[in-house]
Design a protein around this motif. Structure first.
Motif, mmCIF file in Angstrom:
data_model
loop_
_atom_site.group_PDB
_atom_site.id
_atom_site.type_symbol
_atom_site.label_atom_id
_atom_site.label_comp_id
_atom_site.label_asym_id
_atom_site.label_seq_id
_atom_site.Cartn_x
_atom_site.Cartn_y
_atom_site.Cartn_z
ATOM 1 N N PHE A 97 -3.761 -37.085 29.077
ATOM 2 C CA PHE A 97 -4.772 -36.780 30.086
ATOM 3 C C PHE A 97 -5.839 -37.872 30.049
ATOM 4 C CE2 PHE A 97 -2.838 -32.609 29.684
ATOM 5 C CZ PHE A 97 -2.876 -32.131 30.988
ATOM 6 N N HIS A 98 -6.679 -37.887 31.055
ATOM 7 C CA HIS A 98 -7.687 -38.942 31.169
ATOM 8 C C HIS A 98 -8.664 -38.953 30.005
ATOM 9 C CE1 HIS A 98 -6.900 -38.585 35.753
ATOM 10 N NE2 HIS A 98 -6.098 -39.470 35.216
ATOM 11 N N ASP A 99 -8.826 -37.812 29.335
ATOM 12 C CA ASP A 99 -9.737 -37.773 28.180
ATOM 13 C C ASP A 99 -9.036 -38.168 26.888
ATOM 14 O OD1 ASP A 99 -8.131 -35.605 27.715
ATOM 15 O OD2 ASP A 99 -9.751 -34.124 27.666
ATOM 16 N N GLY A 100 -7.766 -38.569 26.972
ATOM 17 C CA GLY A 100 -7.035 -39.022 25.797
ATOM 18 C C GLY A 100 -6.207 -37.969 25.107
ATOM 19 N N SER A 101 -6.310 -36.705 25.514
ATOM 20 C CA SER A 101 -5.519 -35.643 24.880
ATOM 21 C C SER A 101 -4.085 -35.680 25.383
ATOM 22 C CB SER A 101 -6.147 -34.272 25.150
ATOM 23 O OG SER A 101 -6.202 -34.008 26.535
ATOM 24 N N VAL A 199 -13.208 -42.322 42.260
ATOM 25 C CA VAL A 199 -12.330 -42.288 41.090
ATOM 26 C C VAL A 199 -12.128 -43.706 40.583
ATOM 27 C CG1 VAL A 199 -11.122 -40.167 41.746
ATOM 28 C CG2 VAL A 199 -10.269 -42.365 42.587
ATOM 29 N N LYS A 200 -11.709 -43.818 39.331
ATOM 30 C CA LYS A 200 -11.435 -45.144 38.784
ATOM 31 C C LYS A 200 -10.004 -45.197 38.261
ATOM 32 C CE LYS A 200 -13.239 -44.173 34.112
ATOM 33 N NZ LYS A 200 -14.217 -44.588 33.088
ATOM 34 N N ARG A 201 -9.480 -46.390 38.183
ATOM 35 C CA ARG A 201 -8.085 -46.611 37.814
ATOM 36 C C ARG A 201 -7.795 -46.139 36.392
ATOM 37 N NH1 ARG A 201 -6.864 -52.410 38.913
ATOM 38 N NH2 ARG A 201 -8.333 -52.758 37.204
ATOM 39 N N ASN A 202 -6.670 -45.472 36.237
ATOM 40 C CA ASN A 202 -6.152 -45.096 34.924
ATOM 41 C C ASN A 202 -5.251 -46.236 34.461
ATOM 42 O OD1 ASN A 202 -4.926 -43.996 32.691
ATOM 43 N ND2 ASN A 202 -3.893 -42.328 33.795
#
Length: 524
Positions: A97-101, A199-202
């Motif tokens: 996920f975007h938070d690193g989990s 939004v920003k790029r993942n």
């Protein structure tokens, strides 16, 4: 505290430690002018095109539904039918996920059940056959259905996968960003309801990082404002290029018109359930003793009075195709048995008199402003055409955010709607728009007219549980025949896809009319 929460805390702590900056990818922003406004970022609250298109930037699904309605791997790498009512999906390894989990089966189970059980029932058309979802192991899930479901893959492609930690979160936690955490191509930066999403790029996206470093989706339902933003170079690409701006775009040295075919079917709905229609009165304003729309002759007279060719040609400026049923010829469920109703105002007036309304009646037509191609203008034209056969018409249009709940809940007597038939067959629109409303079965969620036809419900049940395509084909056609020969909906047109863009970008229009930043490419 769950393992995922502990993991997030550790990641947050690492974020406070100074580390050398990595070389960043090219900083290339993109701004998209969207023609409609989403009602929320909660990806399970309401299934509408603006909501679904917006959510796809942040969240993924098990399956990617392409612009041509084919199913491709996304968070699921492969799948198989174990038996008629059980499907097994293998999940992609190493996704975060975007938070690193870490992403795992628990997130899929929580998401599919949340979409199924949400009080709004926005995704009931897609989850209605899901009995249970279980995790076989951290990277395998099993979906059990009530009956054999030939559209299950298409259905799960509509449902975004959120973190299991947010399964009980309210809508506001998605809108304020707290739970706007996905695995998608972009991560949440900010959201101003009714205005824009940034939004920003993942850069760690499993399918590869997007070309665009930052993306702003600007919600511009006003045609003039959207066109002006493109002409002034504030925006890179806009949806639903206004017909009256095409010449200016075409003659511009740095802009282009992008055309494509849409699966969106536009129709007029009527209250066919109540004994008295709230917005229909006698010509002199006195109450009517019965609901005129329950009479098929009235419904047919209304359709006969509408010059649909002129609407497509003049008002839509050829950005549409006249429709007689859910899908065009060549699609599954198109029926040659559907009667084509021609424009004939004299015959319409005679049919009204035969039905007991020689002097017509008064009617308020409701519709959205800026949701569909020329929606308000089309409704005004329809009202004028009704007036010519003796139906005194008044038109009221509302912003989509106000209109959407009212029309799907059946608040109006006569209304303008549309449905993207992205499955390419007829059970999908029938389930949502025509089937008897039943929250337990998940049918009729957007049946604003209160249609309840036992024959249609019976055929739909068979078509929705028949896996053999040869057996299913005549059932799909029967759904069209029964819906449109009874004129439960008055068919209008299929919308075309017309976008305006800078020549520095390219885009392949999608049948569902979504404009997705990660599918916009730089023009080499």
């Amino acid at each position: 505290m769950t393992a995922k929460v502990l993991q997030r805390a550790a990641i947050a702590l690492l974020g406070t430690i100074a580390i050398p900056a990595m070389a960043s990818a090219q900083e290339t922003p993109l701004t998209i002018g969207m023609s409609t406004t989403p009602t929320t970022l909660d990806p399970h609250e309401d299934s509408s095109a603006p909501n679904n298109a917006t959510s796809r930037h942040i969240w993924d699904s098990l399956i990617n539904l392409t612009g041509k309605s084919s199913n491709e791997p996304e968070l699921a790498t492969d799948w198989k039918a174990v038996d008629d009512t059980h499907w097994e999906f293998k999940l992609r390894e190493g996704v975060k996920f975007h938070d690193g989990s870490d992403f795992n089966a628990d997130d899929v189970v929580a998401s599919l059940l949340r979409a199924r059980d949400k009080p709004s029932q926005g995704f009931a058309s897609y989850t209605r056959n899901i009995t249970n979802v279980t995790a076989k192991d951290p990277l395998t899930i099993v979906i059990e259905t009530k009956v054999p479901d030939p559209l299950l893959l298409n259905s799960v492609s509509r449902i975004r996968i959120i973190s299991a930690d947010c399964k009980d979160a309210p809508v506001q936690d998605f809108d304020n960003g707290k739970c706007a955490i996905g695995t998608g191509a972009y991560s949440f930066v900010s959201y101003q309801p009714g205005s824009n999403l940034t939004v920003k790029r993942n850069d760690s996206y499993f399918a590869g990082a997007s070309h665009w470093s930052n993306v702003t989706l600007r919600f511009l339902p006003d045609d003039g404002a959207r066109l002006a933003s493109l002409l002034s170079n504030e925006i890179d690409i806009i949806e639903t290029l206004p017909a009256d701006g095409m010449e200016r775009v075409a003659s511009s040295g740095n802009l282009q018109i992008i055309n494509g075919q849409s699966s969106r079917f536009a129709y007029l709905g009527l209250d066919v359930s109540r004994d008295v229609a709230a917005f229909a009165t006698a010509a002199d304003g006195s109450p009517l003793d019965k609901n005129p729309f329950k009479d098929e002759r009235v419904r047919k007279a209304l359709l006969m009075s509408i010059n649909r060719d002129a609407i497509v040609e003049r008002i839509m400026q050829k950005n549409g195709t006249v429709a007689d049923q859910f899908v065009a010829e060549g699609y599954a469920g198109h029926s040659d048995k559907v009667e084509k109703v021609a424009y004939d105002p004299a015959a319409a007036k005679a049919l009204l008199a035969e039905a007991g309304y020689p002097d017509g009646f008064s009617l308020t037509l409701h519709g959205p402003a800026g949701r569909y191609v020329k929606d308000a203008e089309i409704l005004q034209a329809v009202g004028q055409m009704f007036t010519r056969i003796g139906i005194k018409s008044k038109v009221e249009v509302l912003p989509w955010a106000m209109y959407s709940d009212k029309y799907s809940s059946g608040d109006f007597s006569f209304f303008f709607g549309a449905w993207g038939v992205n499955t390419g067959e007829t059970t999908n629109p029938t389930v949502a728009l025509v089937a008897t409303r039943d929250e337990k079965k998940g049918t009729g969620r957007y049946n604003g007219g209160g249609i309840s036809d036992p024959k249609i419900d019976e055929v739909l049940a068979k078509a929705s549980s028949t896996l053999d395509e040869a057996e299913r084909k005549p059932l799909l056609e029967e759904l069209s025949t029964q819906t449109f020969n009874n004129l439960w909906l008055l068919p209008m047109h299929y919308e075309n896809v017309v976008l305006g863009a800078k020549k520095s970008v390219s885009y392949a229009p999608r049948g569902d009319k979504y404009t997705l930043a990660y599918e916009v490419k730089p023009e080499n």
